[in-house]
Enzyme design. Structure first.
Site: not given
Ligand code: ADP
Ligand code: MG
Length: 542
Positions: A64, A97-98, A387
């Site tokens: 994550d 997020t990545t 998530d």
């Protein structure tokens, strides 16, 4: 700096470091790119995991992006700005997020050439801002309405893909959708009302949804019932004890008669508490404070199940699940304050007993009981579920989705390139670079899956330009072909993409506009564990 040509005027404190212009810009860009590189290899379903070990040896294994960036200690100010993007993305959407960080890194990388060509950073930032606005417009145009359970489940599966959760994507996705829908109210999903209770043991597939609340506590008395059907539940934010005198005052008792009178009075008032609970018909009691031994005894005798020292948040969750009101004083409780549950049961899980408050009628708080072999597995499953809960929540609220697997990014690339030529001027160059930067997502998805990135991009562009519904074509990572992602069920909330692109643009522009970095000398690190850094912190980078 010299005034009147002789005495230097010292403006900055001794030891201050200053970098300016291109040097400052390239420095900042390098730091931001380093952050993006740190998480790149985790992007997508075939991304790798990272093992993070902090100075005291705690281990986190995760895929994550935001977790990685929170754990490593980033020092460079520009790198910190990029980490903030991941946090914002996480707060807003819980996913992507990545993507946001990788895009930010790529936007900056693309701008290097422009800076080299002496295009002013303000112009680049302007172009980026125009491109981002156009991108949001394009994304809205290719988004599809969604609210069916089927689509929600696909959104959950897409979000869970690539997380280390074994083969349980389908099962967990179903749980997530059911949980999210049951706490949805007027189109809003308060994901805080979905509780995750973890317990080491079993396998991930043993994870299940409880229409109610689980409390990691055992009953206060061994002779209490282990199972109460049609439970009438009382919640107390008060001790079921006799009030201890406030100031530790001594009570002077001189003769044995008054001593026993005093004790009898104490006993009577505790008996009265249990009588009150019986009288209103409660058969299960939870208190955030203590329960006196004598009260425990009377409760057990009356067949009432009791739990003490609950966290306030647990008490509130039981209230939401059962409709009970938390009462501040035992003697003031009324029938109306009671909640109901089809079943309250103490189950043995591993070594511990846990209270399961289930079969609640219209529970506004529910629990996913997460199982797994080790603490590390549980933690990664918890992150994955969180998530997925957030993405499904976002979808329930916004009701718009886009295809995944690089499909929107390629569409953006094509449409933004067209847009660039319509803009003209120097901004055009920046918009072209922005368009080019979008490729990094499918490029990296392919790279991480061991597929040729150049081929993949060519196939995707072809499909987007020529195929019917080409705009939905993303990369099938098992074959390397371009495929309609609505058919392959890789679907993401529109909001995740919009937020990722907007915040990547914001941070990239912000970093570009900095042309002067004035850094005070860092004060000596406080005495701490060897290796410096915060106690328990991860080793620093950059
Ligand atoms: P993020 O932190 O950005 O959510 P992820 O590692 O979850 O990073 O990867 C998200 C990317 O992976 C998205 O572009 C998404 O569309 C893509 N993706 C997810 N599942 C698949 C799949 N089965 N095939 C191809 N791409 C996928
Ligand atoms: Mg994700």
């Amino acid at each position: 700096m010299y005034a009147n040509g002789n005495q230097p005027i010292i403006v900055l404190k001794e030891g201050t470091e200053r970098t300016k212009d291109k040097e400052a810009q390239f420095n900042n860009i390098a730091a931001a790119k380093a952050v993006a590189d740190a998480v790149r290899s985790t992007l997508g379903p075939k991304g790798m995991d990272k093992m993070l070990v902090n100075t005291i040896g705690d281990v986190v294994i995760t895929n994550d992006g935001v977790t990685i960036l929170k754990e490593i200690e980033v020092q460079h100010p520009a790198a910190k700005m990029v980490v903030e993007v991941a946090k914002t993305q996480d707060n807003e959407c819980g996913d992507g997020t990545t993507t946001a960080v990788v895009l930010a890194g790529e936007l900056l990388k693309q701008s290097e050439e422009l800076i080299d060509a002496n295009i002013h950073p303000t112009v680049i930032a302007n172009g980026f801002r125009m491109a981002a606005a156009k991108a949001v417009e394009v994304l809205n145009g290719i988004a599809v309405d969604a609210s069916s359970d089927e689509i929600l489940k696909k959104v959950a599966v897409t979000s869970l893909t690539g997380k280390s959760i074994g083969d349980e994507h389908d099962r967990l996705a179903e749980i997530v959708v059911k949980a999210s829908k049951s706490v949805a109210e007027d189109g809003k999903v308060d994901t805080d009302n979905i509780r995750l209770e973890k317990k080491v043991g079993g396998v991930i597939g043993d994870t299940y949804l409880v229409e109610g609340v689980i409390i990691d506590k055992e009953a206060v008395h061994s002779r209490m019932p282990k199972k109460v059907e049609n439970a009438k539940i009382a919640l107390f934010a008060a001790a079921l004890e006799v009030k201890k005198t406030e100031f530790d005052a001594q009570i002077q008792i001189t003769d044995p008669a008054s001593m026993s009178a005093f004790l009898a009075e104490e006993e009577n008032s505790m008996k009265a508490m249990v009588e009150k609970i019986k009288e209103i018909g409660a058969n299960v009691v939870f208190s955030s404070k203590g329960i006196d031994e004598l009260v425990q005894h009377y409760l057990a005798k009356a067949g009432i199940l009791g739990y003490r020292r609950l966290k306030q948040s647990d008490l509130e969750a039981i209230g939401k699940a059962t409709g009970a009101t938390v009462v501040g004083s035992v003697m003031e409780i009324t029938k109306k304050d009671l909640g109901t549950a089809g079943l309250v049961e103490e189950k043995q899980v591993g070594e511990d007993g846990m209270a399961f408050i289930t079969k609640c009628k219209n529970p506004k708080a529910i629990t996913i009981f997460v199982r797994g072999g080790t603490e590390h597995v549980l933690e990664e499953v918890e992150r994955a579920l969180n998530d997925a809960i957030r993405t499904v929540g976002v979808t329930l609220e916004n009701k718009k989705v886009v295809a995944g697997a690089g499909a929107p990014e390629i569409e953006l690339q094509l449409r933004l390139s067209e847009y660039a030529s319509s803009v003209g001027g120097r901004e055009q160059l920046a918009i072209e670079k922005f368009a080019k930067a979008m490729e990094i997502i499918p490029w990296t998805l392919a790279e991480n899956a061991g597929i040729d990135s150049i081929d993949s991009i060519i196939k995707l562009k072809n499909a987007h330009e020529k195929k019917k519904d080409g705009k939905y074509y993303g990369l099938d990572l098992s074959t390397g072909e371009a495929v309609d992602m609505f058919k392959l069920n890789v679907i993401e909330p529109l909001k995740v993409k919009v937020q990722a692109i907007s915040s990547a643009e914001e941070v990239a522009s912000m970093i570009l506009r900095i042309d002067d970095v004035i850094a005070a000398r860092r004060s000596a690190p406080p005495a701490g564990p060897p290796g410096g850094g915060m106690p328990g912190g991860m080793p620093g980078m950059m």
